[in-house]
Enzyme design. Structure first.
Site, PDB file in Angstrom:
ATOM      1  N   ASN A   1       0.863  -1.176   0.000  1.00  0.00           N
ATOM      2  CA  ASN A   1       0.000   0.000   0.000  1.00  0.00           C
ATOM      3  C   ASN A   1       0.901   1.228   0.000  1.00  0.00           C
ATOM      4  OD1 ASN A   1      -1.843   2.000   0.384  1.00  0.00           O
ATOM      5  ND2 ASN A   1      -2.349   1.458   2.499  1.00  0.00           N
TER       6      ASN A   1
ATOM      7  N   LYS B   1      -0.017   4.223  -0.238  1.00  0.00           N
ATOM      8  CA  LYS B   1      -0.699   5.378   0.372  1.00  0.00           C
ATOM      9  C   LYS B   1      -0.542   6.616  -0.521  1.00  0.00           C
ATOM     10  CE  LYS B   1       0.217   3.329   4.846  1.00  0.00           C
ATOM     11  NZ  LYS B   1      -0.329   3.325   6.178  1.00  0.00           N
TER      12      LYS B   1
ATOM     13  N   GLU C   1      -6.134  -5.808   9.768  1.00  0.00           N
ATOM     14  CA  GLU C   1      -5.141  -4.804  10.154  1.00  0.00           C
ATOM     15  C   GLU C   1      -5.580  -4.131  11.448  1.00  0.00           C
ATOM     16  OE1 GLU C   1      -2.783  -3.194   6.600  1.00  0.00           O
ATOM     17  OE2 GLU C   1      -4.681  -2.147   6.593  1.00  0.00           O
TER      18      GLU C   1
ATOM     19  N   GLY D   1       1.425   1.735  10.765  1.00  0.00           N
ATOM     20  CA  GLY D   1       2.310   2.891  10.708  1.00  0.00           C
ATOM     21  C   GLY D   1       2.868   3.294  12.065  1.00  0.00           C
TER      22      GLY D   1
ATOM     23  N   SER E   1       2.659  -2.643  10.359  1.00  0.00           N
ATOM     24  CA  SER E   1       4.089  -2.590  10.682  1.00  0.00           C
ATOM     25  C   SER E   1       4.848  -3.866  10.310  1.00  0.00           C
ATOM     26  CB  SER E   1       4.295  -2.235  12.156  1.00  0.00           C
ATOM     27  OG  SER E   1       3.772  -0.945  12.407  1.00  0.00           O
TER      28      SER E   1
END
Ligand code: PEP
Length: 254
Positions: A8, A10, A173, A179, A218
């Site tokens: 991802n 982002k 998730e 993050g 993470s």
């Protein structure tokens, strides 16, 4: 079982950076075992760069990070599944926690997006997960059930059973691990993935055993192998560590 390694990206990377990163992935990726797939979820502007760099490599796919559940119309700022496909995407993310919690998307909207995208030819990685407050309040199972049943209770008949196999994956998730550098521990991942599998079995029966469940939060090169070894972990969804081709390749190789 299909295995998926998803990146991802982002809101990172210009078109030039996306072309370079996807090119490095394409050239660095060795032979993958049968049934393994790598998907890069890129910002809208660089989906076509990723798709072009991946062209001809069947295990590599480009995806969008969001879509709107309409064919076209007065929806300023939105992008339809057909537009994503036109840009070269074959996948889309729905229900990512940043969309749920920053953009305010509720379960009903996530369900509409998921079903509309499937009906319009995209494969979907549907993300679910609890916040730290919800986990500490003992609401893990209830949150996952609410998020999954919103989607599956609205699923039309032509998208039930085998029609979902190869088209839909679920990403677990925990919001507190995205993050933050805090990876969920093995017991937490095992438990949440077992809960997710059991909920899917309740909602779609035997088909549930053929829908991959990815872990995200993470993931790094040094924890990827341990996560992949856990029961019911059929792939990884990687944010920060996917931005450098080298570390994403290490995660896939692990
Ligand atoms: C994500 O964006 O879905 C994600 C898991 O991010 P990170 O790997 O950076 O925690």
């Amino acid at each position: 079982m299909q295995k998926i390694f998803a990146a991802n990206w982002k809101m990172y990377k210009t078109r030039a950076q996306a072309s370079q990163g996807a090119g490095e992935l394409a050239s660095g990726l060795g032979q993958l075992p049968a049934g393994h797939e790598v998907v890069v979820f890129a910002p809208f502007t660089s989906i076509s760069c990723v798709a072009d760099a991946f062209n001809g490599k069947p295990v590599l796919s480009a995806g969008g990070q969001n879509c709107y559940p309409a064919e076209e119309g007065a929806f300023t700022g939105e992008t339809s599944p057909a537009m994503l496909r036109d840009a070269g995407a074959s996948w889309v993310l729905t229900g990512h926690s940043e969309r749920r919690h920053i953009m305010g998307e509720d379960d009903a909207l996530v369900a509409r997006k998921t079903i509309f995208a499937l009906e319009h030819g995209l494969n979907v990685l549907l993300c679910i997960g609890e916040t730290l407050d919800e986990r500490e309040a003992g609401k893990l199972n209830a949150v996952l059930e609410k998020q999954l049943s919103a989607v599956f209770s609205a699923m039309p008949g032509n998208l039930r059973g085998d029609a979902l196999v190869g088209r839909l994956a679920v990403g677990y998730e925990p919001v507190w691990a995205i993050g933050t550098g805090k990876v969920a521990g093995p017991e937490e991942v095992l438990d949440a993935h077992a809960v997710t599998r059991a909920l899917l079995q309740k909602l779609v029966g035997e088909t549930a055993n053929r829908l991959p469940i990815l872990y995200g939060g993470s993931v790094k090169p040094n924890n990827a192998a341990g996560l992949m070894a856990l029961d019911n972990v059929d792939g990884l969804l990687v944010g920060g560590a996917s931005l450098e081709a080298k570390s994403f390749l290490q995660i896939i190789g692990a």
